[in-house]
Design an enzyme around this catalytic site. Structure first.
Site, PDB file in Angstrom:
ATOM      1  N   GLU A 107      81.785  59.226 -11.213  1.00 32.42           N
ATOM      2  CA  GLU A 107      81.360  60.591 -11.757  1.00 32.42           C
ATOM      3  C   GLU A 107      81.682  60.938 -13.137  1.00 32.42           C
ATOM      4  O   GLU A 107      80.916  61.337 -13.778  1.00 32.42           O
ATOM      5  CB  GLU A 107      81.838  61.705 -10.785  1.00 32.42           C
ATOM      6  CG  GLU A 107      81.210  61.644  -9.201  1.00 32.42           C
ATOM      7  CD  GLU A 107      82.531  60.771  -8.464  1.00 32.42           C
ATOM      8  OE1 GLU A 107      82.951  59.922  -8.903  1.00 32.42           O
ATOM      9  OE2 GLU A 107      82.752  61.496  -7.494  1.00 32.42           O
ATOM     10  N   CYS A 160      85.857  63.722  -5.265  1.00 31.96           N
ATOM     11  CA  CYS A 160      87.180  64.076  -5.065  1.00 31.96           C
ATOM     12  C   CYS A 160      87.323  65.403  -5.926  1.00 31.96           C
ATOM     13  O   CYS A 160      86.389  65.875  -6.452  1.00 31.96           O
ATOM     14  CB  CYS A 160      87.986  63.161  -5.652  1.00 31.96           C
ATOM     15  SG  CYS A 160      88.044  62.990  -7.429  1.00 31.96           S
ATOM     16  N   CYS A 204      86.726  65.117  -9.669  1.00 28.96           N
ATOM     17  CA  CYS A 204      85.365  65.007 -10.133  1.00 28.96           C
ATOM     18  C   CYS A 204      84.534  66.504  -9.598  1.00 28.96           C
ATOM     19  O   CYS A 204      83.606  66.713 -10.263  1.00 28.96           O
ATOM     20  CB  CYS A 204      84.583  63.856  -9.079  1.00 28.96           C
ATOM     21  SG  CYS A 204      85.431  62.377  -9.751  1.00 28.96           S
TER      22      CYS A 204
END
Length: 169
Positions: free
Chosen positions: A55, A83, A86
């Site tokens: 990402e 996560c 990100c």
């Protein structure tokens, strides 16, 4: 939904590139008006960079391509749920929609463990669509980790065998 599957398959092909590098197979693609703006895949090990998630690779490149850090009206396709790092970057970049494949049961920040992408205390809330090609994305990750565990087990066995043979001489 068909377009989501199409782009998720594209992200999965990017995840294969990460796997070829020995990285966790996670791929991402940013789309605007059915056009690819940026694509990427995990490169943490390759680049010795803990922030080099798929990402982040995509968001950095898209900012350069669009000459703007705000990625309004875009859709980010990711094979694995983002996560917290990100998710924060997604919020700051103002991505319009996030579509992910497999949930991340350990660090998922789009609803599985926590939900930063819908935290009303933040200034942006992208639309989130989870579970697109979930089984396929999950199997891509599971197969990688199964193989990695088998390789580590084989290495330990080879080291033990070498140690045993050298100590018996």
């Amino acid at each position: 939904m068909q377009q989501h599957q199409r782009w998720m398959k594209y992200a999965m092909s990017l995840a294969e590139k990460a796997e070829q590098l020995g990285e966790v197979p996670c791929g991402a693609v940013l789309v605007h008006n059915q056009q690819v703006i940026a694509e990427g895949y995990n490169r943490c090990i390759t680049d010795n960079d803990p922030t080099a998630h798929a990402e982040i690779q995509v968001l950095r490149l898209a900012g350069q391509v669009l000459d703007n850090y705000r990625l309004l009206d875009t859709t980010l396709y990711i094979t694995l749920e983002p996560c917290p790092m990100c998710a924060g970057a997604i919020v700051h970049s103002r991505v319009g929609t996030v579509v992910y494949g497999a949930p991340d049961l350990k660090t998922g920040a789009a609803g599985t463990v926590m939900n930063l992408l819908d935290d009303q205390r933040l200034n942006h809330w992208p639309k989130v669509i989870g579970g697109v090609l979930q089984q396929e994305c999950g199997e891509q990750l599971s197969a990688f980790f199964r193989r990695r565990r088998a390789e580590k087990k084989a290495l330990k066995l080879a080291q033990k065998t070498a140690a045993d043979s050298s100590s018996s001489t």
